[in-house]
Design an enzyme around this catalytic site. Structure first.
Site, PDB file in Angstrom:
ATOM      1  N   GLU A 234       0.793  -1.350  -0.017  1.00  0.00           N
ATOM      2  CA  GLU A 234      -0.270   0.354   0.014  1.00  0.00           C
ATOM      3  C   GLU A 234       0.898   1.042  -0.156  1.00  0.00           C
ATOM      4  OE1 GLU A 234      -2.036   0.967   3.885  1.00  0.00           O
ATOM      5  OE2 GLU A 234      -0.589  -0.518   4.467  1.00  0.00           O
TER       6      GLU A 234
ATOM      7  N   GLU B 194     -10.107   0.311   8.995  1.00  0.00           N
ATOM      8  CA  GLU B 194      -8.383   1.559   9.761  1.00  0.00           C
ATOM      9  C   GLU B 194      -8.766   2.483  10.393  1.00  0.00           C
ATOM     10  OE1 GLU B 194      -3.620   0.050   9.463  1.00  0.00           O
ATOM     11  OE2 GLU B 194      -5.222   1.315   7.421  1.00  0.00           O
TER      12      GLU B 194
END
Length: 258
Positions: free
Chosen positions: A143, A240
């Site tokens: 990511e 998240e």
């Protein structure tokens, strides 16, 4: 309808880690993700998953000394052997937990290392990890992360990540698209997701500013959830975020999305 996973490193943090699995299930989540499992026995984590009817969705490769501020070692030229040992450790945990994808954190570029050397190291490490994980039936993802929250993080934009993935080559490396990070770094969320949809394996969410739950900031999450549905997204969406208050009181977004 989207599938949502609770990130146990961010949610229910006032509860002991192993008890967060029950808290996530009681809150209505069907899966869980977190930074690392390595401080706990894999068999005990698996028991918590089974007891609460949860799917293990994601965790990260070992990422150096997290408490000391390290945020991954995949771009560190002097840590290649340590990185490879971490890949083996992650595979061992994933096999026990039934985890079918693992995230690689590129890390903060070390002082004195050029962009070219860091990139070459990252490419080599991603290629190694992708091949090893493929043999174990596990997908490797990576990511981009914003440089406001983690200054100096080496992987920070979608196009940069995909260019590196192209250099790695192979089909066992996909993108983890964190909407919060990418809103900060580049915006244009819906078109970017659509353009690169076939390369995205996992999505994470938090609102901006503040990194709190959806609905507390500027990102139109109902639109993006519907957009992912229209595109046929079948993966998980990881929650998240840092709850603005008590986790349970901020879950209206989850009820609305189901």
């Amino acid at each position: 309808m989207p599938k949502f996973a609770a990130n146990l490193s961010m949610l229910f943090t006032k509860v002991d880690f192993l008890d967060r699995f029950q808290a996530a299930a009681e809150a209505g989540f069907k899966g869980v993700e977190y930074l690392f499992p390595y401080d706990f026995e894999a068999a005990e984590i698996r028991r918590r998953l089974e007891d609460n009817g949860l799917e293990q969705v994601l965790f990260n490769l070992p990422a150096g000394d997290w408490a000391a501020g390290e945020r991954g070692i995949a771009c560190h030229p002097d840590r290649v052997a340590e990185f490879r040992e971490g890949v083996e450790r992650a595979i061992a945990y994933a096999r026990v937990l039934g985890n079918t994808q693992v995230n690689c954190l590129a890390g903060i570029k070390p002082e004195g290392v050029s962009d070219a050397e860091a990139r070459q190291t990252l490419v080599g490490n991603l290629r190694y990890a992708a091949d090893k994980l493929a043999d174990a039936g596990i997908l490797l993802i990576a990511e981009p992360i914003n440089t406001r929250d983690i200054p100096g993080f080496f992987l920070n934009r979608t196009e940069q990540a995909l260019q590196i993935f192209d250099e790695v080559a192979g089909d066992n490396l996909k993108l983890q698209y964190d909407i919060y990070h990418m809103q900060i770094m580049e915006g244009d969320l819906a078109p970017t997701i659509e353009t690169h949809f076939d390369r995205i394996a996992h999505v994470q969410i938090a609102d901006n500013p503040g990194r709190h739950e959806p609905g507390t900031g500027e990102i139109n999450y109902p639109f993006l959830f519907a957009h992912l549905d229209r595109l046929g997204y079948q993966g998980w969406i990881g929650a998240e975020y840092k709850p603005a208050g008590r986790t349970q009181e901020g879950l209206g977004w989850l009820d609305a999305a189901r």
